[in-house]
Design a protein around this motif. Structure first.
Motif, PDB file in Angstrom:
ATOM      1  N   ARG A 171      -7.082   0.762  54.948  1.00  0.00           N
ATOM      2  CA  ARG A 171      -7.619   2.023  54.457  1.00  0.00           C
ATOM      3  C   ARG A 171      -9.029   1.799  53.926  1.00  0.00           C
ATOM      4  NH1 ARG A 171      -4.143   6.169  56.096  1.00  0.00           N
ATOM      5  NH2 ARG A 171      -1.968   5.518  55.737  1.00  0.00           N
TER       6      ARG A 171
ATOM      7  N   ASP B 286      -1.660  -6.695  57.321  1.00  0.00           N
ATOM      8  CA  ASP B 286      -1.085  -7.114  56.047  1.00  0.00           C
ATOM      9  C   ASP B 286      -1.855  -8.268  55.421  1.00  0.00           C
ATOM     10  OD1 ASP B 286      -0.455  -9.004  57.883  1.00  0.00           O
ATOM     11  OD2 ASP B 286       1.714  -9.002  57.524  1.00  0.00           O
TER      12      ASP B 286
ATOM     13  N   GLU C 106      -2.618  -1.412  61.704  1.00  0.00           N
ATOM     14  CA  GLU C 106      -1.605  -2.124  60.926  1.00  0.00           C
ATOM     15  C   GLU C 106      -2.129  -3.519  60.594  1.00  0.00           C
ATOM     16  OE1 GLU C 106       2.048  -2.158  63.038  1.00  0.00           O
ATOM     17  OE2 GLU C 106       2.304   0.027  63.006  1.00  0.00           O
TER      18      GLU C 106
ATOM     19  N   GLY D 223      -5.147   5.852  59.548  1.00  0.00           N
ATOM     20  CA  GLY D 223      -3.984   4.997  59.334  1.00  0.00           C
ATOM     21  C   GLY D 223      -3.404   4.408  60.595  1.00  0.00           C
TER      22      GLY D 223
ATOM     23  N   SER E  95      -2.970  -1.264  52.280  1.00  0.00           N
ATOM     24  CA  SER E  95      -1.998  -0.480  51.520  1.00  0.00           C
ATOM     25  C   SER E  95      -0.813  -0.160  52.422  1.00  0.00           C
ATOM     26  CB  SER E  95      -2.630   0.826  51.013  1.00  0.00           C
ATOM     27  OG  SER E  95      -1.678   1.642  50.356  1.00  0.00           O
ATOM     28  N   ALA E  96       0.368  -0.633  52.033  1.00  0.00           N
ATOM     29  CA  ALA E  96       1.602  -0.379  52.779  1.00  0.00           C
ATOM     30  C   ALA E  96       1.476  -0.815  54.236  1.00  0.00           C
ATOM     31  CB  ALA E  96       1.992   1.092  52.693  1.00  0.00           C
ATOM     32  N   GLY E  97       0.848  -1.968  54.444  1.00  0.00           N
ATOM     33  CA  GLY E  97       0.709  -2.487  55.800  1.00  0.00           C
ATOM     34  C   GLY E  97      -0.319  -1.775  56.645  1.00  0.00           C
ATOM     35  N   LYS E  98      -1.191  -0.963  56.029  1.00  0.00           N
ATOM     36  CA  LYS E  98      -2.231  -0.231  56.759  1.00  0.00           C
ATOM     37  C   LYS E  98      -3.595  -0.557  56.153  1.00  0.00           C
ATOM     38  CE  LYS E  98       0.687   2.339  59.248  1.00  0.00           C
ATOM     39  NZ  LYS E  98       0.766   2.318  60.727  1.00  0.00           N
TER      40      LYS E  98
END
Length: 317
Positions: free
Chosen positions: A13, A129, A127, A124, A8-11
């Protein structure tokens, strides 16, 4: 147990999901982590991702063809991860299946690297993707952990080195036990390092079109080369200290044997004198001499002191 993670958003989770998991939960996950999975959990994953999980009998195989192989679009990597059990280092195999849109891992032990990765994911700090980046993050965490374990091992080895080489009065038998445990720990770490080198090299051969991941893998290989050199140094120092400790033990034993040998030589002449005058033949003139007994005692003392003084003069005592 099945844990699911999403990007999610490059993180990365971790997903908090209700039990039991549904097929939709599995399909939405970018990483499925199976820890001590039972038959029902394996069946659920295999139902949605056929042929993604390895046969349990093949996980521990050591041949490269069994540990690293390609099946269609899937990359299969079986890699060792270090953990501690009953105060000793052990290695457990983690079977990875890397798919274009998903990473699946299966293992039978709650591994420290996976615990820390879960903690970092909750905060978080990871990182990522794509699934490949999740896998490389796990390997980076493993390499960091191996480096820390090697540093701790080297510090313990320095303490043992002082005990063996400088404190000669210490219990060398205890130090031999400590060195044996350190050698076993270093062996487990070296095994994990070598296996990780093979795993990263396999990944590198199949992701050449992804330049960022190639760079990451090459950096990991350089780190692994450095750690392997350090592990080799630790191995050689452990062997040196083992030989030194055994040498000191032999020296101590030789000193004890030398004392007994000298004592035997010192008391041999008095024993000979006492034996001669203990024969009680009738024709022995000293039997009727009033100073015969003191003379025999004096001769025994002189015959004992003379070898002692000779050994002292030679520096053997």
């Amino acid at each position: 147990m099945i844990r699911t993670f999403a990007l999610s958003a490059g993180k990365l989770r971790e997903q908090e999901l209700a039990q039991p998991l549904s097929g939709a939960d599995l399909q939405a996950a970018s990483w499925l982590d199976l820890q001590e999975a039972d038959d029902s959990e394996r069946s659920l994953v295999e139902q949605h991702f056929p042929e993604s999980l390895p046969d349990a009998r093949n996980v521990e195989e050591i041949e490269s063809s069994s540990r690293y192989f390609v099946d269609g679009d899937d990359l299969h990597v079986h890699s060792l991860f270090l953990y501690q059990s009953e105060g000793r280092f052990r290695n457990a195999t983690v079977a990875f299946t890397l798919q274009p849109d998903r990473l699946i891992s299966i293992h039978d032990v709650d591994l420290p690297d996976f615990r820390l990765t879960r903690l970092r994911a909750r905060r978080g700090w990871i990182e990522a993707d794509r699934p490949l980046r999740i896998m490389t993050a796990l390997f980076e965490q493993k390499i960091d952990n191996l480096a820390d374990q090697l540093e701790d091992l080297h510090r313990d080895l320095e303490d043992v080195s002082i005990e063996v080489l400088e404190k000669r009065e210490s219990d060398l038998g205890e130090q031999l036990d400590r060195l044996a445990k350190l050698e076993d720990s270093n062996g487990q770490i070296r095994l994990c390092l070598m296996d990780t080198q093979r795993s990263v090299s396999f990944l590198l051969r199949h992701i050449r079109q992804q330049k960022l991941d190639v760079k990451i893998c090459r950096e990991m290989l350089r780190d692994l080369d450095t750690l392997m050199a350090h592990a080799t140094f630790v191995f050689e120092k452990i062997n040196f200290l083992l030989n030194a400790a055994q040498g000191f033990i032999n020296i101590r034993q030789n000193q004890i044997i030398k004392i007994f040998s000298i004592a035997a030589v010192v008391f041999l002449p008095p024993t000979l004198v006492g034996t001669v005058y203990g024969m009680n033949f009738h024709s022995m003139p000293e039997l009727d001499w009033i100073f015969g007994y003191p003379m025999a005692l004096g001769l025994m003392v002189v015959s004992a002191i003379s070898p002692y003084l000779f050994f002292k003069h030679k520096g053997w005592l």
